[in-house]
Write a protein that holds these residues in place. Structure first.
Motif, PDB file in Angstrom:
ATOM      1  N   GLY A 125       0.973  -1.125  -0.003  1.00 30.18           N
ATOM      2  CA  GLY A 125       0.021  -0.094   0.102  1.00 30.18           C
ATOM      3  C   GLY A 125       0.879   1.202  -0.029  1.00 30.18           C
ATOM      4  O   GLY A 125       0.523   2.054  -0.413  1.00 30.18           O
ATOM      5  N   ASP A 126       1.940   1.266   0.807  1.00 26.95           N
ATOM      6  CA  ASP A 126       2.646   2.401   0.743  1.00 26.95           C
ATOM      7  C   ASP A 126       3.531   2.625  -0.530  1.00 26.95           C
ATOM      8  O   ASP A 126       3.511   3.763  -0.895  1.00 26.95           O
ATOM      9  N   ALA A 127       3.950   1.560  -1.055  1.00 25.05           N
ATOM     10  CA  ALA A 127       4.617   1.764  -2.627  1.00 25.05           C
ATOM     11  C   ALA A 127       3.648   2.247  -3.517  1.00 25.05           C
ATOM     12  O   ALA A 127       4.003   3.224  -4.202  1.00 25.05           O
ATOM     13  N   CYS A 128       2.215   1.879  -3.421  1.00 20.89           N
ATOM     14  CA  CYS A 128       1.400   2.294  -4.417  1.00 20.89           C
ATOM     15  C   CYS A 128       0.996   3.792  -4.234  1.00 20.89           C
ATOM     16  O   CYS A 128       0.786   4.465  -5.221  1.00 20.89           O
ATOM     17  N   ALA A 129       0.906   4.286  -2.733  1.00 17.83           N
ATOM     18  CA  ALA A 129       0.571   5.502  -2.558  1.00 17.83           C
ATOM     19  C   ALA A 129       1.752   6.282  -2.992  1.00 17.83           C
ATOM     20  O   ALA A 129       1.690   7.350  -3.767  1.00 17.83           O
ATOM     21  N   ILE A 130       3.158   6.155  -2.756  1.00 15.63           N
ATOM     22  CA  ILE A 130       4.037   6.851  -3.183  1.00 15.63           C
ATOM     23  C   ILE A 130       4.329   6.712  -4.638  1.00 15.63           C
ATOM     24  O   ILE A 130       4.488   7.956  -5.411  1.00 15.63           O
ATOM     25  N   TRP A 131       4.155   6.015  -5.215  1.00 18.08           N
ATOM     26  CA  TRP A 131       4.174   5.845  -6.673  1.00 18.08           C
ATOM     27  C   TRP A 131       3.323   6.724  -7.423  1.00 18.08           C
ATOM     28  O   TRP A 131       3.424   7.545  -8.520  1.00 18.08           O
ATOM     29  N   SER A 132       2.023   6.457  -6.911  1.00 21.13           N
ATOM     30  CA  SER A 132       0.698   7.099  -7.724  1.00 21.13           C
ATOM     31  C   SER A 132       1.009   8.684  -7.508  1.00 21.13           C
ATOM     32  O   SER A 132       0.771   9.497  -8.451  1.00 21.13           O
ATOM     33  N   LEU A 133       1.433   9.116  -6.275  1.00 21.88           N
ATOM     34  CA  LEU A 133       1.651  10.703  -6.148  1.00 21.88           C
ATOM     35  C   LEU A 133       2.795  11.079  -7.147  1.00 21.88           C
ATOM     36  O   LEU A 133       2.526  12.332  -7.400  1.00 21.88           O
ATOM     37  N   ALA A 134       3.716  10.289  -7.098  1.00 22.78           N
ATOM     38  CA  ALA A 134       5.017  10.731  -8.381  1.00 22.78           C
ATOM     39  C   ALA A 134       4.349  10.923  -9.567  1.00 22.78           C
ATOM     40  O   ALA A 134       4.882  11.560 -10.342  1.00 22.78           O
ATOM     41  N   ILE A 135       3.599   9.841  -9.963  1.00 16.42           N
ATOM     42  CA  ILE A 135       2.776  10.052 -11.387  1.00 16.42           C
ATOM     43  C   ILE A 135       2.146  11.234 -11.457  1.00 16.42           C
ATOM     44  O   ILE A 135       2.142  12.092 -12.613  1.00 16.42           O
ATOM     45  N   ARG A 136       1.127  11.462 -10.512  1.00 12.83           N
ATOM     46  CA  ARG A 136       0.534  12.666 -10.444  1.00 12.83           C
ATOM     47  C   ARG A 136       1.385  13.886 -10.487  1.00 12.83           C
ATOM     48  O   ARG A 136       1.071  14.860 -11.531  1.00 12.83           O
ATOM     49  N   HIS A 137       2.221  14.029  -9.789  1.00 13.67           N
ATOM     50  CA  HIS A 137       3.241  15.350  -9.890  1.00 13.67           C
ATOM     51  C   HIS A 137       3.879  15.483 -11.414  1.00 13.67           C
ATOM     52  O   HIS A 137       4.229  16.504 -12.048  1.00 13.67           O
ATOM     53  N   ALA A 138       4.410  14.230 -11.943  1.00 18.53           N
ATOM     54  CA  ALA A 138       5.153  14.297 -13.177  1.00 18.53           C
ATOM     55  C   ALA A 138       4.079  14.709 -14.214  1.00 18.53           C
ATOM     56  O   ALA A 138       4.563  15.511 -15.177  1.00 18.53           O
ATOM     57  N   ILE A 139       2.892  14.357 -14.039  1.00 17.64           N
ATOM     58  CA  ILE A 139       1.705  14.620 -15.223  1.00 17.64           C
ATOM     59  C   ILE A 139       1.602  16.278 -14.928  1.00 17.64           C
ATOM     60  O   ILE A 139       1.479  16.861 -15.986  1.00 17.64           O
ATOM     61  N   ARG A 140       1.490  16.457 -13.672  1.00 18.94           N
ATOM     62  CA  ARG A 140       0.769  18.048 -13.658  1.00 18.94           C
ATOM     63  C   ARG A 140       2.272  19.054 -13.923  1.00 18.94           C
ATOM     64  O   ARG A 140       2.099  20.092 -14.600  1.00 18.94           O
ATOM     65  N   THR A 141       3.470  18.463 -13.710  1.00 18.93           N
ATOM     66  CA  THR A 141       4.546  19.347 -13.848  1.00 18.93           C
ATOM     67  C   THR A 141       5.703  18.974 -14.743  1.00 18.93           C
ATOM     68  O   THR A 141       6.281  19.940 -14.972  1.00 18.93           O
ATOM     69  N   GLY A 142       5.492  17.755 -15.037  1.00 15.27           N
ATOM     70  CA  GLY A 142       6.792  17.258 -16.065  1.00 15.27           C
ATOM     71  C   GLY A 142       8.157  17.046 -15.119  1.00 15.27           C
ATOM     72  O   GLY A 142       9.116  16.722 -15.869  1.00 15.27           O
ATOM     73  N   GLU A 143       7.967  17.105 -13.897  1.00 13.44           N
ATOM     74  CA  GLU A 143       9.148  16.663 -12.917  1.00 13.44           C
ATOM     75  C   GLU A 143       9.007  15.110 -12.167  1.00 13.44           C
ATOM     76  O   GLU A 143       7.962  14.971 -11.695  1.00 13.44           O
ATOM     77  N   LEU A 144      10.110  14.732 -12.037  1.00 12.24           N
ATOM     78  CA  LEU A 144      10.481  13.546 -11.144  1.00 12.24           C
ATOM     79  C   LEU A 144      10.714  13.939  -9.890  1.00 12.24           C
ATOM     80  O   LEU A 144      11.657  14.491  -9.483  1.00 12.24           O
ATOM     81  N   ASP A 145       9.845  13.389  -8.830  1.00 14.05           N
ATOM     82  CA  ASP A 145       9.897  13.601  -7.420  1.00 14.05           C
ATOM     83  C   ASP A 145       9.540  12.385  -6.601  1.00 14.05           C
ATOM     84  O   ASP A 145       8.206  12.374  -6.551  1.00 14.05           O
ATOM     85  N   LEU A 146      10.296  11.586  -6.297  1.00 12.30           N
ATOM     86  CA  LEU A 146       9.870  10.482  -5.179  1.00 12.30           C
ATOM     87  C   LEU A 146       9.945  10.513  -3.772  1.00 12.30           C
ATOM     88  O   LEU A 146       9.415   9.727  -3.016  1.00 12.30           O
ATOM     89  N   ARG A 147      10.652  11.610  -3.277  1.00 16.93           N
ATOM     90  CA  ARG A 147      10.844  11.918  -2.090  1.00 16.93           C
ATOM     91  C   ARG A 147       9.654  12.929  -1.344  1.00 16.93           C
ATOM     92  O   ARG A 147       9.223  12.415  -0.466  1.00 16.93           O
ATOM     93  N   GLY A 148       9.227  13.633  -2.489  1.00 11.00           N
ATOM     94  CA  GLY A 148       8.096  14.432  -1.605  1.00 11.00           C
ATOM     95  C   GLY A 148       6.825  13.698  -1.396  1.00 11.00           C
ATOM     96  O   GLY A 148       6.298  13.898  -0.265  1.00 11.00           O
ATOM     97  N   PRO A 149       6.457  12.831  -2.323  1.00 14.13           N
ATOM     98  CA  PRO A 149       5.423  11.996  -1.930  1.00 14.13           C
ATOM     99  C   PRO A 149       5.545  11.134  -0.632  1.00 14.13           C
ATOM    100  O   PRO A 149       4.428  10.476  -0.076  1.00 14.13           O
TER     101      PRO A 149
END
Ligand SMILES: [Mg+2]
Length: 483
Positions: free
Chosen positions: A175-199
């Motif tokens: 569940g944690d992995a899916c939450a982090i990864w999904s938030l990183a996907i959302r951020h990348a779509i919105r901004t074009g940036e990769l960030d796995l730590r913020g999530p």
């Protein structure tokens, strides 16, 4: 941000979260359960084991019911919608070539096709085996972020990712992995940036330090060298992230992911969902994209690469077409002009506008579209239809990798010609996009100098007037080395 106001480039990235994952899945499938692959061995899209060329596996097939629910405008927060997804998974699993071990146990054990029964079964499988943190929920999480692109939806996305994961995978790590990864996907779509730590901030405070360390470790290693089996969700996430940070193109990320060995299709599918959200669906090479398939349901023919892109755009827009009826429409209005001419440097390529599709020469067997096309606008006899995402806007409002899109589209035309196809290359009016790509093909594959290519192609089209932000791409273009 209102999902109905996503820019074309954001929509390309939303589609990339789906198409990038499907491409990684199909690329990795023939390499599954094998040793890691050294850097001097090429990774190629090919058939292998039970898998045909370009065939995706359970990773993408399990994501499709999630994608389709979002494309209908349904809310994944709704238990009944989640139950519908479980029912589709059960149907699919009856005839699927391959179902992950843990998922098969859970679906087999569920007393009915409801979300509650699936969760109970997931708990029972966990209790019986003592572990349930396989990578099988992370591999299918790619489309989920498309339903949560609006401002302020981070917490809802994290909760939904955890909830969908729990339908088959009880353990917290999944569940944690899916939450982090999904938030990183959302951020990348919105901004074009990769960030796995913020999530990571979405996790309870006591679990954050460990995930920061796991990501630090991944960034120091090649996907091959991540400790632990990549059938485990934590190692799979680390391998996918190691692939992403070690390459700067979508194809490069996916090839690097497949080199990990063992669960290659899943690591590449996970990497492709986030890398696709960063680089866009337009970054999936035609040579891969044309072969993608793998849905076994009645609507399999509609679920090719273009079909996945259309569903993803609908999902990102909350299920709504735009004012022109795109992307779901069958037919879009055509210009009055009706341009249809031969390419000045290749008799087997026709150039024209959207209206030209209504009076295609009989020998045309492949169509390359540079604009929106309705499902009914390409004649039945056309065997290959390639839809290219090409935004005709300058500089900052167009952050597609134009050089890569031009090169890949020119290569697509050359590949189709080499296979004996006559090709119709068109956009809406044959004004800017068509002459630009037609000239790129002349430069890259026919040895025509850029200045002459642009001048002669433009002169052949009655309304030809390529925009400077496209002609400069052609001028930068080099001749393709023949293999
Ligand atoms: Mg698989």
């Amino acid at each position: 941000m209102n999902p109905l106001h996503l820019t074309p480039v954001q929509l390309d990235r939303a589609a990339g979260a789906v198409l990038g994952s499907a491409a990684g899945d199909a690329l990795g499938a023939p390499y599954e359960f094998r040793p890691s692959v050294p850097d001097d061995v090429a990774i190629v899209m090919k058939a292998g084991g039970p898998w045909q060329l370009g065939e995706w596996t359970d990773d993408t097939s399990m994501a499709i019911p999630v994608l389709r629910a979002l494309a209908r405008g349904a809310s994944l927060d709704d238990e009944a919608v989640q139950g519908g997804i479980v029912a589709e998974w059960c149907d699919w699993a009856r005839t699927a070539k391959d179902v992950g071990i843990q998922t098969r146990q859970v679906l087999g054990r569920a007393t009915d096709a409801s979300a509650a029964a699936a969760r109970d079964a997931a708990r029972a499988v966990h209790d019986a085996t003592g572990r349930s943190a396989g990578n099988g929920s992370l591999m299918r999480t790619g489309p989920l972020a498309l339903g949560y692109l609006a401002d302020g939806r981070e917490a809802a996305l994290a909760a939904s990712a955890r909830s969908l994961s729990g339908l088959t995978h009880f353990e917290t790590d999944a569940g944690d992995a899916c939450a982090i990864w999904s938030l990183a996907i959302r951020h990348a779509i919105r901004t074009g940036e990769l960030d796995l730590r913020g999530p990571i901030d979405v996790l309870p405070a006591g679990r954050r330090a460990r995930w920061h360390e796991l990501i630090d470790t991944a960034e120091r290693l090649h996907p091959r060298d991540i400790p632990g089996s990549n059938g485990w969700v934590v190692a799979a996430l680390q391998a996918a992230w190691a692939a992403i940070v070690g390459a700067d193109t979508l194809a490069g990320v996916l090839e690097r992911a497949v080199r990990c060995g063992n669960d290659t299709d899943t690591v590449a599918a996970i990497a492709g969902s986030l890398a696709g959200a960063r680089y866009g669906a337009s970054a999936v090479p035609f040579a891969w994209r044309r072969h993608l398939h793998g849905w076994s349901g009645a609507d399999a023919a509609a679920l090719d690469a273009d079909g996945l892109v259309k569903l993803a755009v609908l999902a990102a827009r909350g299920g709504a077409n735009d004012r022109d009826g795109w992307p779901g429409g069958d037919r879009f209005a055509t210009p009055r002009t009706g341009t249809l001419v031969r390419h000045p440097h290749d008799d087997g390529v026709w150039l024209g506008d959207l209206r030209g599709l209504d009076r295609l020469p009989a020998d045309v067997s492949a169509v390359v579209s540079l604009c929106r096309v309705g499902a009914d606008q390409v004649p039945q006899h056309v065997g290959v239809h390639h839809e290219v995402w090409l935004v005709d806007k300058p500089g900052a409002s167009n952050n597609l990798d134009l050089d890569a899109v031009f090169a890949d589209t020119a290569d697509a035309i050359a590949a189709l010609r080499a296979e004996g196809h006559s090709v119709y290359l068109h956009c809406f009016e044959a004004r800017s996009r068509t002459p630009s790509i037609a000239a790129a093909y002349s430069v890259r594959h026919l040895g025509v100098p850029a200045t002459r290519a642009l001048a002669e192609v433009t002169a052949a089209l009655p309304h030809g007037a390529p925009q400077p932000w496209f002609t400069e791409v052609v001028e930068r273009m080099s001749v393709k080395e023949q293999a």
